[in-house]
Design a protein around this motif. Structure first.
Motif, PDB file in Angstrom:
ATOM      1  N   PHE A 377       9.448  45.243  -5.383  1.00 48.67           N
ATOM      2  CA  PHE A 377      10.364  43.750  -4.862  1.00 48.67           C
ATOM      3  C   PHE A 377      11.640  44.379  -6.058  1.00 48.67           C
ATOM      4  N   GLY A 378      12.865  43.380  -5.964  1.00 51.90           N
ATOM      5  CA  GLY A 378      13.656  43.897  -6.417  1.00 51.90           C
ATOM      6  C   GLY A 378      13.991  43.339  -8.088  1.00 51.90           C
ATOM      7  N   VAL A 379      14.875  43.969  -8.785  1.00 47.91           N
ATOM      8  CA  VAL A 379      15.038  42.637 -10.319  1.00 47.91           C
ATOM      9  C   VAL A 379      16.630  43.985 -10.416  1.00 47.91           C
ATOM     10  N   LEU A 380      16.917  42.080 -10.364  1.00 51.16           N
ATOM     11  CA  LEU A 380      18.860  42.035 -10.326  1.00 51.16           C
ATOM     12  C   LEU A 380      18.607  41.728 -12.369  1.00 51.16           C
ATOM     13  N   ILE A 381      18.806  42.152 -12.882  1.00 55.07           N
ATOM     14  CA  ILE A 381      19.726  42.017 -13.855  1.00 55.07           C
ATOM     15  C   ILE A 381      21.460  41.773 -14.189  1.00 55.07           C
ATOM     16  N   GLN A 382      22.112  40.410 -14.482  1.00 55.70           N
ATOM     17  CA  GLN A 382      23.637  40.315 -14.683  1.00 55.70           C
ATOM     18  C   GLN A 382      23.298  39.778 -16.314  1.00 55.70           C
ATOM     19  N   SER A 383      24.974  39.796 -17.255  1.00 57.14           N
ATOM     20  CA  SER A 383      24.655  39.460 -18.503  1.00 57.14           C
ATOM     21  C   SER A 383      26.305  39.044 -18.160  1.00 57.14           C
ATOM     22  N   LYS A 384      26.465  37.408 -19.221  1.00 55.04           N
ATOM     23  CA  LYS A 384      27.515  37.150 -19.778  1.00 55.04           C
ATOM     24  C   LYS A 384      28.185  37.161 -20.834  1.00 55.04           C
ATOM     25  N   GLY A 385      28.929  37.106 -21.670  1.00 53.44           N
ATOM     26  CA  GLY A 385      29.379  36.668 -23.014  1.00 53.44           C
ATOM     27  C   GLY A 385      28.984  38.040 -23.444  1.00 53.44           C
ATOM     28  N   LEU A 386      28.504  38.743 -23.732  1.00 56.89           N
ATOM     29  CA  LEU A 386      28.744  40.010 -24.662  1.00 56.89           C
ATOM     30  C   LEU A 386      28.885  40.941 -24.926  1.00 56.89           C
ATOM     31  N   ASP A 387      29.316  41.338 -26.058  1.00 51.14           N
ATOM     32  CA  ASP A 387      30.544  42.126 -26.359  1.00 51.14           C
ATOM     33  C   ASP A 387      30.762  43.472 -26.075  1.00 51.14           C
ATOM     34  N   ASN A 388      31.379  44.398 -26.701  1.00 51.11           N
ATOM     35  CA  ASN A 388      31.239  45.866 -25.875  1.00 51.11           C
ATOM     36  C   ASN A 388      29.620  46.647 -26.219  1.00 51.11           C
ATOM     37  N   THR A 389      30.371  45.951 -27.852  1.00 49.64           N
ATOM     38  CA  THR A 389      28.452  47.024 -28.747  1.00 49.64           C
ATOM     39  C   THR A 389      26.972  46.202 -28.338  1.00 49.64           C
ATOM     40  N   GLU A 390      27.086  44.670 -27.701  1.00 56.13           N
ATOM     41  CA  GLU A 390      25.690  44.727 -26.881  1.00 56.13           C
ATOM     42  C   GLU A 390      25.622  44.989 -25.783  1.00 56.13           C
ATOM     43  N   ILE A 391      26.592  45.131 -24.406  1.00 50.98           N
ATOM     44  CA  ILE A 391      26.711  45.786 -23.163  1.00 50.98           C
ATOM     45  C   ILE A 391      26.584  46.998 -23.641  1.00 50.98           C
ATOM     46  N   SER A 392      26.710  47.685 -24.519  1.00 57.19           N
ATOM     47  CA  SER A 392      26.375  49.647 -24.887  1.00 57.19           C
ATOM     48  C   SER A 392      24.779  49.849 -24.874  1.00 57.19           C
ATOM     49  N   GLN A 393      23.924  48.276 -25.458  1.00 60.17           N
ATOM     50  CA  GLN A 393      22.451  48.936 -25.432  1.00 60.17           C
ATOM     51  C   GLN A 393      21.527  48.069 -24.425  1.00 60.17           C
ATOM     52  N   ARG A 394      21.322  49.075 -24.173  1.00 58.20           N
ATOM     53  CA  ARG A 394      20.903  49.173 -22.427  1.00 58.20           C
ATOM     54  C   ARG A 394      19.634  48.922 -22.754  1.00 58.20           C
TER      55      ARG A 394
END
Length: 402
Positions: A377-394
């Motif tokens: 199965f596929g697992v797709l994760i999308q995000s919204k409203g995160l700042d650069n520090t939050e986006i950088s955390q894998r």
């Protein structure tokens, strides 16, 4: 066949009262699954599990699937700065098993997170909602429709497991190099009735397919979005497949309701290039009835599930239009391994339980990994409203084990 006569009559009535005496396949599928009285998901026909059922999902196998998802949700909460409340919005919660496994695990292992958690279920089926409410009566869970959630109200994660595959799809076919839509009408040799509710023992109306011009320009816009061109010589005459416009409408609502956080979608499907492979010439539509699958939606109407695989390219690109950034796309087996499923398999030998239970548990875990089944199965994760520090955390689930 085991069709619901009242539902068949309602669909036939919808067709005969239509000026063109036909409806799109998407309209047929929507009525077959979601008619408010007789649809598969609206009545007591829907059965999920292993015994006397039509299909099973990952939560039916064991609690590990939900518990590993719970670990990912915990990290999401931490990345977002531990907001209170952190909203988990499960869309299409089935029997409530996944919610039960997630909530019990958080309550036992992460009480601080459990206290901060707001669990919301969006469920269209009244039958399944009733089962969920009974199963989850000991937990603070709220039920609502997606449209009832105010815009930008959610800090947390919208998630679904095998939801998008059950959205009604448009079907198309190539005829002499042109894209034509598939419509459903009644067999003209059958006696048609305008009565919405004939006696249950009345003969089932027969449904047949006809083709015509596309019902909406959105079909062509969809193909442009996923960069598919069916005029290429690689596609044979008679090639048919599906287009899931409802998924785009759903994702736009989800994105509108999410202020800050993630959207996690688990389902079976492919990127567009694989979905519309010329060799997959009959599409992906499948029906599930008593744990057997076939591709005839015109039998067992109202008594069987109808699904189509998910085009993950479309979800990614629709998401971009709705300010959802792609965080990652991965196979379910790899996603669960990254969250610790391998450690759980290794630890089985240390557990004190009857051999039969141990073997059953091990088999369930391996089914979650099987690349030809649930693990694919596929697992797709999308995000919204995160700042650069939050986006950088894998996210843990996207870090492949070495």
């Amino acid at each position: 066949m085991d069709s619901n006569a009242l539902l068949c009559a309602a669909i036939a009535n919808h067709i005969t009262t239509n000026p063109q005496k036909r409806i799109t396949f998407a309209q047929f599928m929507d009525m077959a699954l979601y008619h408010p009285e007789y649809g598969y998901y609206s009545s007591d026909a829907v059965k999920i599990g292993f015994k006397d059922s039509d299909f099973f999902t990952s939560p039916n196998l064991c609690s590990d699937f939900g518990e590993l998802l719970a670990e990912q949700f915990l990290q999401m909460w931490e990345i977002l700065g531990k907001p209170v409340p952190f909203s988990l919005v499960e869309m299409g919660a089935g029997q409530g098993l996944l919610a039960l496994h997630i909530l019990k695990y958080h309550q036992l292992h992460y009480p601080d997170f459990f206290t901060a958690l707001e669990y919301i279920i969006v469920e269209k089926s009244p039958t399944l909602r009733q089962e969920q409410q009974q199963r989850l009566q000991d937990f603070p869970v709220r039920w609502c429709n997606l449209e009832e959630i105010p815009p930008n109200a959610i800090a947390g994660c919208f998630f679904s497991n095998e939801l998008v595959d059950a959205f009604p799809v448009h079907q198309f076919i190539l005829e002499t190099g042109e894209l034509r839509e598939i419509y459903v009408t009644t067999d003209k040799n059958e006696k048609e009735t305008n009565a919405p509710c004939p006696m249950p023992h009345a003969p089932y109306p027969s449904f047949i397919e006809v083709t015509g011009e596309p019902s909406t320009p959105q079909l062509a816009e969809y193909l442009d979005l996923v960069e598919m061109n069916f005029t290429q010589s690689a596609y044979p005459d008679g090639y048919r497949s599906e287009i899931n416009l409802a998924a785009g409408d759903w994702l736009s609502i989800v994105a509108d309701r999410l202020q800050r956080g993630y959207v996690l979608t688990i389902d079976y499907g492919y990127p567009a290039s694989r979905y519309y492979n010329p060799r997959r010439s009959q599409g992906t539509l499948q029906c599930y009835y008593h744990h057997r699958f076939h591709n005839n939606p015109y039998i067992n109407i109202g008594r069987q599930d109808i699904t189509a695989h998910v085009d993950f390219t479309a979800l990614e690109r629709w998401g971009q239009k709705c300010n959802l950034k792609k965080v990652g796309f991965i196979q379910q087996g790899l996603f669960l391994m990254a969250l610790g499923l391998g450690d759980r398999i290794a630890a089985l030998s240390q557990q004190k339980q009857p051999l039969s239970q141990l073997l059953q548990h091990r088999d369930a875990l391996h089914q979650l990994l099987d690349p030809t089944g649930l693990g694919g199965f596929g697992v797709l994760i999308q995000s919204k409203g995160l700042d650069n520090t939050e986006i950088s955390q894998r996210l843990k689930g996207l870090i492949l084990p070495e």
